[in-house]
Design a protein around this motif. Structure first.
Motif, PDB file in Angstrom:
ATOM      1  N   UNK A   1      -5.241 -11.448  -2.093  1.00 23.28           N
ATOM      2  CA  UNK A   1      -5.967 -10.181  -2.008  1.00 23.28           C
ATOM      3  C   UNK A   1      -7.475 -10.390  -2.192  1.00 23.28           C
ATOM      4  N   UNK A   2      -7.862 -11.385  -2.994  1.00 23.59           N
ATOM      5  CA  UNK A   2      -9.282 -11.711  -3.127  1.00 23.59           C
ATOM      6  C   UNK A   2      -9.854 -12.184  -1.780  1.00 23.59           C
ATOM      7  N   UNK A   3      -9.077 -12.973  -1.051  1.00 20.07           N
ATOM      8  CA  UNK A   3      -9.511 -13.420   0.274  1.00 20.07           C
ATOM      9  C   UNK A   3      -9.636 -12.229   1.226  1.00 20.07           C
ATOM     10  N   UNK A   4      -8.686 -11.309   1.125  1.00 20.21           N
ATOM     11  CA  UNK A   4      -8.747 -10.109   1.969  1.00 20.21           C
ATOM     12  C   UNK A   4      -9.946  -9.250   1.607  1.00 20.21           C
ATOM     13  N   UNK A   5     -10.217  -9.123   0.324  1.00 24.50           N
ATOM     14  CA  UNK A   5     -11.368  -8.338  -0.123  1.00 24.50           C
ATOM     15  C   UNK A   5     -12.673  -8.979   0.354  1.00 24.50           C
ATOM     16  N   UNK A   6     -12.725 -10.298   0.329  1.00 23.98           N
ATOM     17  CA  UNK A   6     -13.912 -11.010   0.815  1.00 23.98           C
ATOM     18  C   UNK A   6     -14.118 -10.729   2.305  1.00 23.98           C
ATOM     19  N   UNK A   7     -13.060 -10.826   3.082  1.00 23.77           N
ATOM     20  CA  UNK A   7     -13.151 -10.565   4.523  1.00 23.77           C
ATOM     21  C   UNK A   7     -13.607  -9.122   4.778  1.00 23.77           C
ATOM     22  N   UNK A   8     -13.076  -8.210   4.011  1.00 25.77           N
ATOM     23  CA  UNK A   8     -13.478  -6.800   4.114  1.00 25.77           C
ATOM     24  C   UNK A   8     -14.968  -6.653   3.825  1.00 25.77           C
ATOM     25  N   UNK A   9     -15.430  -7.243   2.728  1.00 27.31           N
ATOM     26  CA  UNK A   9     -16.829  -7.103   2.311  1.00 27.31           C
ATOM     27  C   UNK A   9     -17.780  -7.739   3.318  1.00 27.31           C
TER      28      UNK A   9
END
Length: 169
Positions: free
Chosen positions: A95-103
């Motif tokens: 989820x941290x990787x997904x949040x990074x991609x989102x940001x």
């Protein structure tokens, strides 16, 4: 016993509907608080949980069969907690990787929020509000708001659509 007139029935129905709505709202607020509290707790203890999960053997059932009596429910329960911790940390990292991609796809403020979350909770060398503020040439108060918003956003990644409903209300 006397019969209720139509207006009285409507009034009762309206009152009951209002009470149900208020109770649902209280439950929603309780769940929202719970999710944000748990997201903050997870991030605050990320280092400890990550290190602990690295030591956990993923094949716990094999470990139990080889070393312990499988009837020992307390041990099975403890090893179950460890296995869930490991899976939880794998999910958190994903989820941290997904949040990074989102940001990265958003504006500077979103990227700054991700940076704040990452460098206040995840990286080995933690940064303070002031250090991050200096880096981005903003106020410390802005970084404090960024941290709060980043935790709310990350909670959406962890808990899904239920958390998204919180953001729009």
């Amino acid at each position: 016993m006397s019969e209720l007139n139509e207006q009285t029935v409507k009034d009762i129905a309206t009152l009951v509907a209002q009470l149900v709505k208020e109770e649902r709202h209280k439950q929603f607020l309780h769940e929202q608080t719970w999710r944000l509290k748990n997201t903050r707790l997870l991030l605050k203890n990320y280092d400890i949980l990550k290190e602990h999960s690295m030591e956990i053997d993923t094949d716990i059932d094999m470990y139990l069969k080889d070393v312990f009596n499988q009837d020992d429910l307390k041990l099975r329960s403890l090893t179950g907690y460890k296995a869930r911790t490991k899976k939880m940390m794998e999910y958190t990292d994903m989820m941290l990787k997904s949040y990074k991609a989102y940001a990265e796809k958003r504006d500077d403020a979103a990227r700054r929020r991700y940076f704040t979350l990452l460098h206040m909770f995840i990286t080995v060398d933690k940064l303070t509000f002031m250090e991050i503020a200096d880096r981005f040439d903003v106020s410390e108060k802005t970084i404090q708001r960024d941290q709060k918003k980043a935790i709310e956003e990350f909670s959406i990644f962890l808990f899904g659509i239920v958390s998204l409903e919180e953001m729009v209300s």
